[in-house]
Scaffold this active site. Sequence first.
Site, short mmCIF file in Angstrom:
data_model
loop_
_atom_site.label_atom_id
_atom_site.label_comp_id
_atom_site.label_asym_id
_atom_site.label_seq_id
_atom_site.Cartn_x
_atom_site.Cartn_y
_atom_site.Cartn_z
N ARG A 272 -6.40 20.33 2.19
CA ARG A 272 -5.17 19.58 2.48
C ARG A 272 -5.08 19.18 3.94
O ARG A 272 -4.44 18.19 4.30
CB ARG A 272 -3.95 20.41 2.06
CG ARG A 272 -2.62 19.79 2.40
CD ARG A 272 -1.48 20.47 1.66
NE ARG A 272 -1.58 21.92 1.64
CZ ARG A 272 -1.24 22.72 2.65
NH1 ARG A 272 -0.81 22.21 3.80
NH2 ARG A 272 -1.34 24.03 2.53
N TYR B 81 12.11 -2.49 5.30
CA TYR B 81 11.50 -2.45 3.97
C TYR B 81 12.49 -1.81 3.00
O TYR B 81 13.00 -0.71 3.25
CB TYR B 81 10.21 -1.65 4.08
CG TYR B 81 9.43 -1.40 2.83
CD1 TYR B 81 9.06 -2.42 1.97
CD2 TYR B 81 9.00 -0.10 2.53
CE1 TYR B 81 8.30 -2.17 0.83
CE2 TYR B 81 8.24 0.16 1.40
CZ TYR B 81 7.90 -0.87 0.56
OH TYR B 81 7.15 -0.61 -0.57
N ASP C 175 7.47 0.42 12.00
CA ASP C 175 6.64 0.06 10.87
C ASP C 175 5.84 -1.16 11.31
O ASP C 175 6.37 -2.27 11.42
CB ASP C 175 7.51 -0.27 9.66
CG ASP C 175 6.69 -0.57 8.41
OD1 ASP C 175 5.50 -0.92 8.55
OD2 ASP C 175 7.25 -0.47 7.30
N LYS D 50 -2.15 -1.99 2.52
CA LYS D 50 -2.18 -3.44 2.67
C LYS D 50 -3.40 -3.90 3.48
O LYS D 50 -4.51 -3.91 2.97
CB LYS D 50 -0.85 -3.90 3.23
CG LYS D 50 0.31 -3.55 2.26
CD LYS D 50 1.65 -3.94 2.75
CE LYS D 50 2.71 -3.80 1.65
NZ LYS D 50 2.93 -2.42 1.21
#
Length: 390
Positions: free
Chosen positions: A55, A108, A180, A205
């Site tokens: 992890r 967003y 962002d 993206k």
Amino acid sequence: MSDETKYIHAGRHKKWTKGIVNPPIFRASTIIYDTVEEMDHALKNMHKNTLFYGRKGTDTHFALMEAMKEIEGCAGAWFYPSGLAACTGAIMAFAGAGDHILVTDSVYEPTKKFCKSNLKNMGVEVEFYDPMIGSDIESLIRPNTKIIFTEAPSSVTMEVQDIPAITKVARKHDIVVILDNTWATPALFDAYGHGVDVVVHAATKYFIGHSDAMIGIATANDKCWARLRDHNQQMGYCASADDVYMVLRGIRTLKLRLKQHEENALKVASWLKRQDIVDKTLHPAFEDCLGHENWKRDFSGSSGLFSFTFNCGGRQAVSALLDHLKLFKMGFSWGGYESLVMGLYDLKKSRDAKVWEEKNPLLRLHIGLEEPDDLIADLAQAFEIYRQYI
């Protein structure tokens, strides 16, 4: 070293690649030790890109962490299962019960929903601000304001905020600025050079670039990195080595792809500006886009995402247009090689700080890597359908 060369070689140190061109995919949950000394060494160095537990990362993850430090100039990077998780995880790292945070009104939409629901339930007060507020954001700051969450440009209405003005005010009041930066990526906007403290990316993206994996990234400066890192570890955020590898591969062509996205998008946007049924073309490189002067001053280019508004028509006309597009497909994302379109936004209901004043329909386009003349031809034939409904 030029940026183009840096993106090709970032994160490719031999300790991660083992001499292979691309860092291999190391999948792991358990890391095993032969001696107590080995285990103690891992415990003491778990924050220093040392194998400890799956992890917390493998060499694949460490290669991308190093690459992000090289291309973005951050102190460290962490990975999440999605871009939204990067946004929400970064916010929760620096806000708690009783705190007040400022969030751009054009943020967003899923991030806004998180702020209105989960954060409210956690006892965090969220206030949304006009994205064009600039240095006047100081008037909204309270003694318990901990975060200013920005997004430049907005991913639907494309306003470009004055990030340097906002970060200047934030530094004065010791407030963390989170940006962002998905639209621009580090290739087009130097977030840390403009005073940002924490940067989030929906790497799903442009970093991935092929619409076939989901991953978020949050990076931080020296002041904020330890807190962001510790919060992420305690929350159990992680991403698979396979998805991390996809980001590493995407980084190699990121700047090249963005140049083509920009060229194609500008050609399509210029065509749209000449159409009689188009009112505004909301592209940061155009003067009629809010914050164009900020983009021109602070950014080194533009990507493939922009919007435009009609000067007539309604929902029925938009639906008919969308149904008749052939190359443009509808999809809740962007940043891949393919062109996408989204419409039917109810922006009046999505704004809190300032009413969205445009009365006519808005469409958002992501211009992919197809030949732009083919995309223009597709829009042209769909516009003829639109005209039948006005």
